[in-house]
Design a protein around this motif. Structure first.
Motif, PDB file in Angstrom:
ATOM      1  N   LEU A 248       0.822  -1.202   0.000  1.00  0.00           N
ATOM      2  CA  LEU A 248       0.000   0.000   0.000  1.00  0.00           C
ATOM      3  C   LEU A 248       0.860   1.257   0.000  1.00  0.00           C
ATOM      4  N   ARG A 249       1.929   1.259   0.822  1.00  0.00           N
ATOM      5  CA  ARG A 249       2.836   2.413   0.872  1.00  0.00           C
ATOM      6  C   ARG A 249       3.440   2.680  -0.500  1.00  0.00           C
ATOM      7  N   ALA A 250       3.914   1.619  -1.141  1.00  0.00           N
ATOM      8  CA  ALA A 250       4.559   1.774  -2.440  1.00  0.00           C
ATOM      9  C   ALA A 250       3.575   2.293  -3.483  1.00  0.00           C
ATOM     10  N   PHE A 251       2.354   1.784  -3.428  1.00  0.00           N
ATOM     11  CA  PHE A 251       1.352   2.231  -4.395  1.00  0.00           C
ATOM     12  C   PHE A 251       1.040   3.709  -4.206  1.00  0.00           C
ATOM     13  N   LEU A 252       0.859   4.126  -2.962  1.00  0.00           N
ATOM     14  CA  LEU A 252       0.510   5.512  -2.678  1.00  0.00           C
ATOM     15  C   LEU A 252       1.650   6.467  -3.040  1.00  0.00           C
ATOM     16  N   GLU A 253       2.885   5.993  -2.853  1.00  0.00           N
ATOM     17  CA  GLU A 253       4.039   6.836  -3.136  1.00  0.00           C
ATOM     18  C   GLU A 253       4.576   6.637  -4.553  1.00  0.00           C
TER      19      GLU A 253
END
Length: 263
Positions: A248-253
């Motif tokens: 999720l972090r990677a997708f958002l960033e």
């Protein structure tokens, strides 16, 4: 302020539930899920309703889970994630078990849980511009709660491919694997949906209810309480896992997740 979803029932007894969050591609969060459950119950309890149509506004049919909701649940306890997943399971179960025939009118992209909504409908009509993806594994998650309905629709072989690849596939491919029944040019989608509705309304209402029961009783993969609880546990564990949080972090960033080797 417009509702995130609306219910309209016409004089013929056709109920239409329309997802109305085009600004987020009709992604659903806990509030929308609860609202949809309520709208489905209203339609189910109305004796005039003979057909239910599931539709949406904007470019996408449904992008699945809302990212803000996913972010909140990644930081929630396992108990809260279990409770939250129970609501999503209830939505899928209530749509799947709706007593009257249900029709999905699909005008655009369908991702993740949106595929579950399509799989829970009896008839699915898609625009030739629609695309589909069971995209959960890209975020370190899995299509857990929707899996009984999707597998019942497309079969184990296709699920084994698309659950793990997260590939995007066209409406033509969706028809080839039985996720949708017909694909039409975008300009003809509404007319084709109306044609299907007219066909259904020409049939005996009670006979259609019993015919629908027959198809579900013979379902090789029934959505039993035990299976529901298992799938809920899977998604609750993955949401709170290190991999799920990293995805999720990677997708958002807009970065590659840690499991993809850097070059």
């Amino acid at each position: 302020m417009s509702q995130a979803a609306d219910l309209a029932i016409d004089a013929r007894g056709v109920a239409t539930i329309t997802l109305n969050r085009p600004e987020v591609h009709n992604a659903f969060d806990d509030l929308l899920i609860a609202h949809l459950i309520d709208l489905i119950a209203q339609a189910r309890d109305n004796p005039q309703v003979k057909v239910l149509v599931l539709a949406s506004t904007g470019k996408s049919f449904s992008a699945g889970a809302d990212l803000g909701w996913m972010r909140r649940m990644a930081d929630a306890t396992r108990e809260d994630n279990i409770k939250d997943a129970h609501q999503l399971a209830a939505l899928m179960e209530n749509l799947n078990n709706f007593p009257c025939p249900t029709v999905a009118r699909i005008q655009g992209t369908v991702m993740g849980g949106g595929v579950g909504l399509v799989a829970c409908c009896d008839v699915a009509i898609a625009s030739d511009q629609a695309f589909f993806a069971l995209s959960e594994v890209k975020l370190g998650l899995a299509p857990a709660v929707i899996s009984p309905y999707v597998i019942a629709k497309i079969g184990t072989s296709q699920a084994r491919r698309y659950f793990v690849t997260a590939e995007r596939f066209t409406a033509i491919r969706a028809a080839a694997i039985d996720l949708v029944h017909e694909v039409v040019p975008a300009a003809e989608l509404e007319a084709k949906t109306e044609q299907i509705i007219a066909t259904l309304l020409a049939n005996g209402p009670q006979a259609m209810r019993r015919a629908k029961e027959l198809a579900q009783v013979a379902n090789p993969l029934p959505a039993t309480p035990a299976l529901r609880d298992y799938t809920i546990g899977v998604i609750a564990d993955l949401r709170a896992s290190d991999e799920g949080k990293e995805g999720l972090r990677a997708f958002l960033e807009k970065e590659s997740p840690a499991w993809i080797a850097r070059r």
